[in-house]
Design an enzyme around this catalytic site. Structure first.
Site, short mmCIF file in Angstrom:
data_model
loop_
_atom_site.label_atom_id
_atom_site.label_comp_id
_atom_site.label_asym_id
_atom_site.label_seq_id
_atom_site.Cartn_x
_atom_site.Cartn_y
_atom_site.Cartn_z
N ASP A 120 0.85 -1.19 0.00
CA ASP A 120 0.00 0.00 0.00
C ASP A 120 0.89 1.24 0.00
O ASP A 120 1.84 1.33 0.79
CB ASP A 120 -0.89 -0.01 1.25
CG ASP A 120 -1.89 1.13 1.25
OD1 ASP A 120 -2.98 0.96 0.69
OD2 ASP A 120 -1.57 2.20 1.82
N ILE A 121 0.61 2.19 -0.91
CA ILE A 121 1.38 3.43 -0.94
C ILE A 121 1.00 4.26 0.28
O ILE A 121 -0.17 4.52 0.53
CB ILE A 121 1.10 4.22 -2.23
CG1 ILE A 121 1.51 3.40 -3.45
CG2 ILE A 121 1.86 5.55 -2.22
CD1 ILE A 121 1.20 4.08 -4.78
N GLU A 164 -4.71 2.34 -4.28
CA GLU A 164 -3.25 2.46 -4.23
C GLU A 164 -2.61 1.20 -3.67
O GLU A 164 -1.47 1.21 -3.20
CB GLU A 164 -2.84 3.66 -3.37
CG GLU A 164 -3.20 3.58 -1.91
CD GLU A 164 -4.58 4.13 -1.58
OE1 GLU A 164 -4.81 4.50 -0.42
OE2 GLU A 164 -5.43 4.21 -2.50
#
Length: 249
Positions: A120-121, A164
């Site tokens: 996950d960003i 994301e």
């Protein structure tokens, strides 16, 4: 192909071609004389795309072949894009679900471990708020491509999991090597040094990763859902512990 042939007629041969995965996608055009008894429904049911009657003219045959080759190419493009995320140009969630199920079943048959990385960003919403959604799309694309380039084996698979988030399937990979791969992915994103001035983690874009490894078999109750849930739990731990880390084991 002709319908009337020695030993095996065109219908039977067409059926065998369509049963073989190596030849099932080849368009088949039947050639037959008007005087011959034709069962067009049978041919189309077997997978044929067209009939040409004798006597025929070569330019007409070439035109029909060209038409069906063009249709086939367009069909292949549609099938390809149905499994590709348009923004990141890597496989999408639909393809991920299919690949993970296939690799899980293969792991059961082979009794080898399978690992899953969920990434996950970090603080991506803040990135969008700061730089705009256009730059956010560029960020997603760059992160996806960096992860794709960093995978070393042809069997390793990365997909956009949603928003994301990204998912990496690692067949025949134990926990130690899965975590090693995750750290390599994290480092590849760090090297891009995409500015993220609003992030409380670092001054560039970072990711958090959760890693799960299982050895599925027919006797235990573990399934694909358990693998995903465990990786998601590890990802949550990574984000709760300050982000920009890999959590596994």
């Amino acid at each position: 192909m002709d319908i009337i042939m020695p030993e095996m007629d065109g219908y039977e041969l067409c059926g065998k071609l369509k049963e073989d995965p190596l030849t099932s996608h080849i368009p088949v055009i039947f050639v037959t004389a008007v005087s011959e008894i034709m069962d067009e429904n049978r041919g189309f049911a077997l997978g044929a795309v067209d009939y040409i009657t004798k006597p025929f003219h070569p330019p007409m045959v070439k035109a029909r072949v060209k038409l069906h080759l063009n249709l086939k190419r367009k069909q292949e493009l549609l099938e390809k894009f149905a499994f590709i995320d348009a923004l990141t140009e890597i496989p999408n969630r639909r393809q991920f679900d299919s690949v993970l199920e296939q690799e899980w079943n293969r792991a059961i048959r082979s009794s080898y471990p399978i690992s899953l990385i969920l990434a996950d960003i970090d603080h991506f919403k803040l990135y969008n708020d700061t730089y705009g959604h256009g730059k956010g799309d560029d960020c997603l694309h760059n992160v996806a491509q960096a992860m794709s380039r960093s995978l070393r084996r042809s069997s390793d698979f990365v997909a956009r999991y949603g928003g994301e988030e990204f998912a990496v399937v690692l067949p025949d990979t134990d926990a130690f090597h899965a975590i090693e791969t995750a750290n390599n992915l994290l480092a590849s994103i760090d090297r891009m040094a995409i500015p993220h001035e609003s992030s409380p983690v670092a001054d560039c874009v970072t990711v958090s990763m959760g890693v799960s490894t299982m050895v599925p078999d027919t006797e235990n109750c573990a399934n694909v859902k358990n693998l995903i849930e465990d990786a998601d739990k590890k990802l949550y731990e990574a984000k709760s512990s300050g982000r920009h880390v890999v959590i596994g084991y």
